[in-house]
Design an enzyme around this catalytic site. Structure first.
Site: not given
Ligand code: AMP
Length: 196
Positions: A14, A89, A128, A134, A146
């Site tokens: 993404k 999400r 990654r 991260r 996740r």
């Molecule tokens: P991402 O960078 O999108 O993979 O997000 C990393 C982490 O941030 C996720 O594993 C969640 O803990 C949190 N997170 C990001 N976006 C959301 C969302 N829309 N709703 C809930 N948690 C989120």
């Protein structure tokens, strides 16, 4: 306006595809993961609370991310459109997004879902993790948690957009350019069908 939800599990590509879409369509990029990580870097109260959940691979509460998106929509009222990356999400987040966009007399144009199997996701995220810094990319158990959060809570969001006739799937395995072209085709079809 063109408002795109870029959908898919962690590691589906993404972030990479968002950059290309933004350059092509001049959209404002709203990634809740990036917004949360910048709160963590700034050491805010919200960031500290979110970090505890993110480090365990668990979603943060809906109201936290909805509030962040609400602020960003307010700040960017002159935008040509938005790309939502990693949001919504959950189904309540998708419902809240529809309500927020309606306040600005606009709506989601299309949701494009990048489809990638779990083995490939795990492999990509571990790679990654070697350079992203991260913590949630560096441990296979955490990555699987996740993906499970995604399957349990996020996958139903696809049905939400499907019921609105806005769901489009794209194969997320292949060359970056090839996938980008497939996404552009979905966007072009959706914008030639939908006004506003
Ligand atoms: P991402 O960078 O999108 O993979 O997000 C990393 C982490 O941030 C996720 O594993 C969640 O803990 C949190 N997170 C990001 N976006 C959301 C969302 N829309 N709703 C809930 N948690 C989120």
């Amino acid at each position: 306006m063109l408002n795109l939800v870029l959908f898919g599990p962690p590691g589906a590509g993404k972030g990479t595809q968002s950059e290309k879409i933004i350059a092509q369509y001049k959209l404002v990029h709203l990634s809740t993961g990036d917004l949360l990580r910048s709160e963590i870097r700034a050491g805010t109260e919200l960031g500290l609370r979110a970090k505890m959940l993110m480090d365990q691979g668990i979603l943060v509460p809906d109201e936290v991310v909805i509030g962040m998106i609400e602020n960003k929509l307010k700040e960017n009222q002159a935008a040509a459109g938005f790309i939502f990356d990693g949001f919504p999400r959950t189904v309540p987040q998708a419902e809240a997004l529809d309500r927020l966009l309606a306040q600005y007399n606009t709506r989601i144009t299309v949701m494009v879902a990048l489809v990638v199997n779990e083995e490939e996701l795990t492999k990509r995220l571990l790679i990654r993790g070697q350079s992203s810094g991260r913590p949630d990319d560096q441990n296979e158990e955490l990555i699987r948690r996740r993906v499970k959060e995604y399957n349990d809570k996020t996958a139903p969001v696809a049905n939400y957009y499907e019921s609105q006739g806005k769901f489009k799937a794209v194969d997320g395995i292949g060359g970056i350019e090839e996938i980008f072209q497939a996404i552009c085709e979905k966007i072009e079809t959706a914008t030639s069908n939908v006004q506003g």
